[in-house]
Scaffold this active site. Structure first.
Site, short mmCIF file in Angstrom:
data_model
loop_
_atom_site.label_atom_id
_atom_site.label_comp_id
_atom_site.label_asym_id
_atom_site.label_seq_id
_atom_site.Cartn_x
_atom_site.Cartn_y
_atom_site.Cartn_z
N LYS A 1 9.73 19.36 19.74
CA LYS A 1 9.40 18.63 20.37
C LYS A 1 10.10 17.42 20.07
CE LYS A 1 4.53 20.52 21.31
NZ LYS A 1 3.14 20.20 20.87
N PHE B 1 -6.17 14.44 27.18
CA PHE B 1 -4.59 14.28 26.47
C PHE B 1 -3.66 14.40 27.13
CE2 PHE B 1 -6.41 18.16 24.35
CZ PHE B 1 -4.86 19.15 24.78
N ASN C 1 3.63 16.65 16.79
CA ASN C 1 2.82 17.96 16.06
C ASN C 1 4.59 18.98 15.67
OD1 ASN C 1 2.58 19.10 18.09
ND2 ASN C 1 0.82 19.98 17.68
N HIS D 1 5.70 23.68 19.18
CA HIS D 1 4.72 23.88 19.52
C HIS D 1 5.28 25.65 20.32
CE1 HIS D 1 3.02 25.58 23.09
NE2 HIS D 1 3.54 26.85 23.97
#
Ligand code: CMP
Length: 140
Positions: free
Chosen positions: A11, A59, A114, A117
C-alpha cells in the site's frame, strides 16, 4: 497440498517509506513466490471497484482515498496454501493486534495505513488477481 495463488498489494504508506523490498523479503522468507508484479497509481474509480465489498462501511471513502494517495505494488503470490499463508505473514488488519514477526506488526502505521492487503479466500483471490493481471503477466 496443491499450489495456490493470492493477490498482494503493497500500500501507499509502504511505497512512500521505501520498504517494498523489506516487505517482499518477509514474503519470500515465508515460502511464497512473487510470480507477477507491477507498480501502479490507482484512480478513485479503480479503488472503489476493487473495494466494492466494503462500500457500505464507514471507512470506505477514506480507504479509497488512501489507496490512491501514492503508488501501490500489486503482486501475485504462489505457494502451498498461499491465501492462508500470506494472511499469516501479514498479521491482523489492525497492527495493534498483529503478532510479532508479521508484516503489519513490523511495518504498519495504523488500521488504514496497514502496509499490505491480501485476498481473504481462494475465490476472492481469483477475482482480485483477474482485476489486475492477465494470464500473460503471471509467470509461475
Ligand atoms: P485490507 O486488507 O486492504 O481490506 C480492507 C481495508 O480497510 C483493510 O485492509 C484496512 O486497511 C482498511 N480499514 C480502514 N479502516 C478500517 C476499519 N475500521 N476496520 C477494518 N478495516 C479498515
Amino acid at each position: 497440498m496443491a499450489l495456490q495463488r493470492t493477490l498482494s498489494i503493497i500500500k501507499p504508506d509502504a511505497t512512500r517509506r521505501n520498504i517494498t523490498g523489506a516487505i517482499n523479503a518477509l514474503i519470500e522468507r515465508e515460502g511464497l513466490r512473487i510470480i507477477a508484479q507491477k507498480r501502479l497509481l490507482l484512480t478513485q474509480k479503480h479503488a472503489e471497484k476493487f473495494y466494492a465489498v466494503h462500500a457500505e462501511r464507514s471507512f470506505f471513502n477514506d480507504l479509497c482515498s488512501f489507496m490512491c494517495s501514492g503508488p501501490v505494488v500489486v503482486q501475485v503470490l504462489e505457494g502451498v496454501n498461499a491465501v492462508e499463508q500470506y494472511r499469516k505473514v501479514m498479521g491482523a488488519t489492525n497492527p495493534a493486534n498483529a503478532d510479532e514477526g508479521t508484516i503489519r506488526k513490523e511495518f504498519a502505521e495504523s488500521i488504514e495505513a496497514n502496509s499490505v492487503h491480501g485476498s481473504d479466500s481462494k475465490e476472492n483471490a481469483a477475482i482480485e488477481i483477474a482485476f489486475f493481471f492477465s494470464d500473460m503477466e503471471i509467470v509461475g
